[in-house]
Design an enzyme around this catalytic site. Sequence first.
Site, PDB file in Angstrom:
ATOM      1  CG  ASP A  89      16.909  -3.632  -3.229  1.00  0.00           C
ATOM      2  OD1 ASP A  89      18.055  -3.976  -3.869  1.00  0.00           O
ATOM      3  OD2 ASP A  89      16.427  -2.087  -2.751  1.00  0.00           O
ATOM      4  CE  LYS A 151      14.395  -1.364   0.122  1.00  0.00           C
ATOM      5  NZ  LYS A 151      14.049  -1.638  -1.481  1.00  0.00           N
ATOM      6  CE  LYS A 180      17.240   0.864  -0.688  1.00  0.00           C
ATOM      7  NZ  LYS A 180      16.951   0.684  -2.218  1.00  0.00           N
TER       8      LYS A 180
END
EC number: 4.1.2.4
Length: 220
Positions: A89, A151, A180
């Site tokens: 991430d 995300k 996400k």
Amino acid sequence: MNSAKLIDHTLLKPESTRTQIDQIIDEAKAYNFKSVCVNPTHVKYAAERLDDSGVLVCTVIGFPLGASTTATKAFETEDAIQNGADEIDMVINIGALKDGRFDDVQQDIEAVVKAAKGHTVKVIIETVLLNHDEIVKASELTKAAGADFVKTSTGFAGGGATAEDVKLMKDTVGADVEVKASGGVRNLEDFNKMVEAGATRIGASAGVQIMQGLEADSDY
């Protein structure tokens, strides 16, 4: 739907201890979450403890500011994967996005995707710091760079995921890229709102509470 497999069980606080890491690992194994998301310093230990468990190891790159150099992010990614990370991430260069330096933003993401060597890459765009058009552009750049997910948030910038932002991101990237939601997802109601808006992964420290349908008092 297997709700547990949508959850990245997360502990990213700087003061996290080995005891706390053990706790989220044990919880992730008990509930069969998709992953445990920890800072890079904990990746090797988490990978050893989660070996053959079916729970992945997720870590964060350029976190939480996104302001490290592209070369640094690429090295962090390579190092994390060598230590056993399954998913990455990363945080975008938010200032470059706001400057309109879109090539720099995309190249930054591309470098991490390349360094990840086929491992899942999720791109944190920090929606709380962006306006509508910037969220759209960041999502487009994420898709163009070949990442797997866009995300919402780090959880460190004073705000987290909203259903409106998740829907906007999903509408922008379409079927090819997943979304996400992270930051402030504290209970089953929040979880369901994010999934209904288009999220297929949820980052939260409240994974257990979500599964139990309880309220949690954490910000991430």
